[in-house]
Scaffold this motif. Sequence first.
Motif, PDB file in Angstrom:
ATOM      1  N   PRO A  75      76.591  65.027  66.726  1.00 32.63           N
ATOM      2  CA  PRO A  75      76.906  64.858  65.295  1.00 32.63           C
ATOM      3  C   PRO A  75      78.344  64.467  65.018  1.00 32.63           C
ATOM      4  O   PRO A  75      78.651  63.993  63.924  1.00 32.63           O
ATOM      5  CB  PRO A  75      76.584  66.248  64.713  1.00 32.63           C
ATOM      6  N   TRP A  76      79.223  64.647  65.983  1.00 33.75           N
ATOM      7  CA  TRP A  76      80.628  64.307  65.800  1.00 33.75           C
ATOM      8  C   TRP A  76      80.906  62.822  66.015  1.00 33.75           C
ATOM      9  O   TRP A  76      82.012  62.351  65.728  1.00 33.75           O
ATOM     10  CB  TRP A  76      81.491  65.107  66.777  1.00 33.75           C
ATOM     11  N   LEU A  77      79.944  62.069  66.506  1.00 34.59           N
ATOM     12  CA  LEU A  77      80.155  60.670  66.899  1.00 34.59           C
ATOM     13  C   LEU A  77      79.576  59.724  65.857  1.00 34.59           C
ATOM     14  O   LEU A  77      78.443  59.893  65.398  1.00 34.59           O
ATOM     15  CB  LEU A  77      79.507  60.410  68.252  1.00 34.59           C
ATOM     16  N   SER A  78      80.352  58.713  65.480  1.00 38.12           N
ATOM     17  CA  SER A  78      79.898  57.690  64.540  1.00 38.12           C
ATOM     18  C   SER A  78      80.173  56.307  65.133  1.00 38.12           C
ATOM     19  O   SER A  78      81.336  55.951  65.379  1.00 38.12           O
ATOM     20  CB  SER A  78      80.614  57.826  63.190  1.00 38.12           C
ATOM     21  N   LEU A  79      79.087  55.547  65.352  1.00 37.34           N
ATOM     22  CA  LEU A  79      79.206  54.183  65.865  1.00 37.34           C
ATOM     23  C   LEU A  79      78.804  53.158  64.814  1.00 37.34           C
ATOM     24  O   LEU A  79      78.574  52.004  65.137  1.00 37.34           O
ATOM     25  CB  LEU A  79      78.319  54.015  67.111  1.00 37.34           C
ATOM     26  N   GLY A  80      78.737  53.581  63.568  1.00 34.79           N
ATOM     27  CA  GLY A  80      78.266  52.697  62.507  1.00 34.79           C
ATOM     28  C   GLY A  80      79.142  51.489  62.271  1.00 34.79           C
ATOM     29  O   GLY A  80      78.657  50.466  61.783  1.00 34.79           O
ATOM     30  N   ALA A  81      80.430  51.567  62.609  1.00 35.52           N
ATOM     31  CA  ALA A  81      81.336  50.439  62.369  1.00 35.52           C
ATOM     32  C   ALA A  81      81.293  49.406  63.484  1.00 35.52           C
ATOM     33  O   ALA A  81      81.863  48.316  63.323  1.00 35.52           O
ATOM     34  CB  ALA A  81      82.769  50.945  62.200  1.00 35.52           C
ATOM     35  N   LEU A  82      80.633  49.706  64.598  1.00 47.48           N
ATOM     36  CA  LEU A  82      80.534  48.737  65.682  1.00 47.48           C
ATOM     37  C   LEU A  82      79.499  47.669  65.354  1.00 47.48           C
ATOM     38  O   LEU A  82      78.497  47.936  64.684  1.00 47.48           O
ATOM     39  CB  LEU A  82      80.141  49.432  66.989  1.00 47.48           C
ATOM     40  N   LYS A  83      79.732  46.475  65.846  1.00 47.62           N
ATOM     41  CA  LYS A  83      78.752  45.403  65.690  1.00 47.62           C
ATOM     42  C   LYS A  83      77.575  45.656  66.633  1.00 47.62           C
ATOM     43  O   LYS A  83      77.686  46.388  67.603  1.00 47.62           O
ATOM     44  CB  LYS A  83      79.404  44.049  66.001  1.00 47.62           C
ATOM     45  N   PHE A  84      76.449  45.013  66.322  1.00 48.96           N
ATOM     46  CA  PHE A  84      75.263  45.234  67.143  1.00 48.96           C
ATOM     47  C   PHE A  84      75.490  44.795  68.581  1.00 48.96           C
ATOM     48  O   PHE A  84      75.048  45.459  69.522  1.00 48.96           O
ATOM     49  CB  PHE A  84      74.061  44.505  66.535  1.00 48.96           C
TER      50      PHE A  84
END
Length: 589
Positions: free
Chosen positions: A196-205
């Motif tokens: 839950p501490w990790l966010s990869l939403g800003a990375l491109k596909f």
Amino acid sequence: MVEKGGDYGQQLRRALRTLAQPRAGREGVSRVIWKDKGCPDRTAMTTPAGSGTGFGSVSWWGLSPAVDLQAESPPVDPDSQAETEHETPELNVLLLGSVDGRHLLRTLARAALWPRRRFHFYVLENNLEAVARHILIFSLALEDPEKMGLQERSETFLEVWGNALLRPPVAAFVRAQACRLAHLVPEPDRLAEQLPWLSLGALKFRERDALEAVFRFWAGGEKGPEAFPMSRLWDSRLRQYLGSRYDARHGVSDWDLHMKLHDRGARVIHTREFRRWRDTGVAFELRDSSAYHVPNRTLASGRLLSHRGERVAARGYWGDIATGPFVAFGIEADDETLLRTSNGQPVKTACEITEHNVAELFREMAAWGHPRAAEGDPEQVQGGAEGSSEPAPAPEPFTVHFLSLDSAHTLHHKSCYMGQFQLLYVACGMVHLLSAELGACVAPGGRLIVELAQFLVDLRQEQLQAFSSRVGELAQAAGFAPQLGGKPSDTFARFYKAGDSAPGHEDPAVESGTPPPEVLAPPLEATDPPSEDRTQPLESGNPPSEPLKLTSESQASLLEASVPPTGSQAPKSENQTVPPETKYPIPDI
């Protein structure tokens, strides 16, 4: 006899003239690059050693001590805190080139000494392998203590983080974790549930796909030691770096240690451990030396090179071979007894201090991963009445957001980042990205901390001073002013965002009633700017059996900030002849 002596003298003079001429390979290129950078063309720079190539083009560990980011950030505004009475204040930090997560770990470990805040760390790196190492390190730090004890976690961290060769049990752990992460990255729901501490939403596909490929390579997708022959790659880098001084490499390492690192504040690094790392890449030998023989795949990275007019992909080790991973956790300590000296010599080595600091770091981190682990610790409990055993409340959750590799110049276009960050951290290899557009993302009164090149042994004193001056110019152009007061530092430069009022001479991080701890000096990552010749991680195909020779142009990126930029600052791709046996097709990513 005279005639024979004359023949010998002629041969000797001819040999000396030959040695004085720069060779057509890396040495000649090195001299040209330094001359182009505005540095004098010195005869002493005819070998790569001393030319700025030792830190490599990819950084895997910090080259300065870890720092508590709360101690560097502005204090919580009491007015805004009163307005959000029922909400926890947030600390938003943007880090460019933090590399190994040591600042984040240090900040979380020291969070109990500060008022409660919710952390949002926005991390921007120049290669996806560094992002993958971030995730692996945090997964290890937050591992369930019931599955992995404190000592085992600490030793595993040190080996994965700073050793070129691993023990088989540690290599098996890396493979298991990499396999797990490779399955989580393409599934956002499972990723949010388990990490839950990790966010990869800003990375491109395509970056997420490449990140998955990194984990699959670590998991052993390409079997056998030839997939990443670390010992051969390390020795090749060392030979290219030292040139004609390779046979005297022990003398070179002793000189760099005693005349440079010791003079710059790293006196606890012992000759034996530094020489061992220079020879083999093993910095932390926690067991018998024969136990370290499995290549550490987390130190592999891919590059695109030109071979006979074609672009070919290659995997190799392009990291630091000059300074070592001792500085990040091994030259400072909260426990002053670790820094004692006897007869002018430190009683503890950098490895011993690093082991202690990392163990304490992970012990303090236990409350973040599994709060119940800290319930039995008497220092972690609190109560109104004497003898009360009420456990301390769980800390506020934190989030690590990984940004797209090339997003530094576009963050200001998004309203969610404008004036969002209270603290901006810039590694010395990312200084060229410091601009007015990036400064617009820092809130008024926010802070900027820039690491300097203090522990790069290849740089001379005048070059360090020129770099520091250039940092001040770039910070001023970005809208920052030097921060007054505080202890002068050769490791970091500190600035504040010009606002309604300038910060006073007191430590800006000090809150009334909460004396800040003595924080470690901030870390130094020699992270290079993203270059278009660096390939995405390689998922298939046989990597080169022989290491590739690179020009030192990409290695000298730290010095680009010491001279005014001309034109585009994006580094150029290398035109380097690659042996036919080292090329293989570029995978479609």
